[in-house]
Design an enzyme around this catalytic site. Sequence first.
Site, PDB file in Angstrom:
ATOM      1  CG  HIS A  50      -1.858   1.132   1.250  1.00 54.90           C
ATOM      2  ND1 HIS A  50      -2.997   1.171   0.464  1.00 54.90           N
ATOM      3  CD2 HIS A  50      -1.824   2.309   1.922  1.00 54.90           C
ATOM      4  CE1 HIS A  50      -3.628   2.313   0.666  1.00 54.90           C
ATOM      5  NE2 HIS A  50      -2.939   3.018   1.539  1.00 54.90           N
ATOM      6  CB  VAL A  91     -10.238  -1.403   3.956  1.00 54.61           C
ATOM      7  CG1 VAL A  91      -9.554  -0.741   2.765  1.00 54.61           C
ATOM      8  CG2 VAL A  91     -11.519  -2.086   3.515  1.00 54.61           C
ATOM      9  CG  ASP A  92      -5.450  -0.559   2.687  1.00 49.21           C
ATOM     10  OD1 ASP A  92      -5.049  -1.586   2.118  1.00 49.21           O
ATOM     11  OD2 ASP A  92      -5.973   0.384   2.073  1.00 49.21           O
TER      12      ASP A  92
HETATM   13  C1  GAR Z   1       0.903   0.661  -6.220  1.00 47.67           C
HETATM   14  O1  GAR Z   1       1.307   1.973  -5.917  1.00 47.67           O
HETATM   15  C2  GAR Z   1       0.285  -0.002  -5.016  1.00 47.67           C
HETATM   16  O2  GAR Z   1       0.906   0.358  -3.816  1.00 47.67           O
HETATM   17  C3  GAR Z   1      -1.125   0.534  -5.081  1.00 47.67           C
HETATM   18  O3  GAR Z   1      -1.455   0.486  -6.444  1.00 47.67           O
HETATM   19  C4  GAR Z   1      -0.268   0.661  -7.202  1.00 47.67           C
HETATM   20  C5  GAR Z   1      -0.154  -0.478  -8.179  1.00 47.67           C
HETATM   21  O4  GAR Z   1       0.890  -0.243  -9.064  1.00 47.67           O
HETATM   22  N1  GAR Z   1      -2.026  -0.221  -4.303  1.00 47.67           N
HETATM   23  C6  GAR Z   1      -3.023   0.325  -3.624  1.00 47.67           C
HETATM   24  O5  GAR Z   1      -3.288   1.500  -3.644  1.00 47.67           O
HETATM   25  C7  GAR Z   1      -3.844  -0.675  -2.828  1.00 47.67           C
HETATM   26  N2  GAR Z   1      -4.733   0.024  -1.964  1.00 47.67           N
HETATM   27  P1  GAR Z   1       1.472  -1.405  -9.938  1.00 47.67           P
HETATM   28  O6  GAR Z   1       0.283  -2.024 -10.680  1.00 47.67           O
HETATM   29  O7  GAR Z   1       2.436  -0.745 -10.872  1.00 47.67           O
HETATM   30  O8  GAR Z   1       2.133  -2.394  -9.024  1.00 47.67           O
END
Ligand code: GAR
Length: 225
Positions: A110, A145-146
Amino acid sequence: MSPGRRLRLAVLASGRGSNLQALLDAGKERSYPAEVALVLSDKVDAATLRRAREAGVAAEWIDPGPPGLFGRIGERIEKAGADLVCCAGFMRILPPEFVRRFAGRILNIHPSLLPSFPGLHAQRKAVRAGVRIAGCTVHFIDEGVDTGPVLLQAAVPVLAGDDEESLSERILLYEHQIYPLAVRLIAEGRVRLEGRRVHIEGAGGEGAGFISPPLGGVPAHGKTS
Ligand code: GAR
């Protein structure tokens, strides 16, 4: 786990897939104790599926339309013999039955220093809140959630002039480091969950703290004793 056997990862990923790529790249090294065995996406055209296939890893779209999405995902994970489930930009909340089915074996990354800024748009929330330090968290998933137990975190400064995009980029560099590291620690049997605390064997010493923003030559005037 038998000696020499690598931990098998099932990665759930909906989007761009840069964290998946970090795990795939780590697994290319023979000495890395884990490998991506399966990638599942709820988006038919996700870059994650392409990245997995390019790396020779089984990749499947799981149609989110029909009921029982998480039952089907769970079956695929078990059939693949995965030891650990890694959510990497998987933009769905996991239902409690699924979390219980893989209890203590699901990780998430996250883009904030949890418990600050859970949910969507964590980096935007950090910029708007005016915090000076942001970062990312690898945590075990629980039924919230998280909210699950924190395994690793990395902190980065929020710089004057940062917007959501520039902060996201800075955080992402560390996401790509701490996710493979967290998986390595688990694969090496160094992680023990005790309630909300995660103990990591061999972790210790003093990390360097930092003041944000850096103020050049301005002395901090803090007392050290
Ligand atoms: C990442 O920044 C991850 O931390 C975030 O989505 C992005 C995915 O990037 N996740 C969340 O926000 C979950 N709540 P990626 O597809 O390039 O790995």
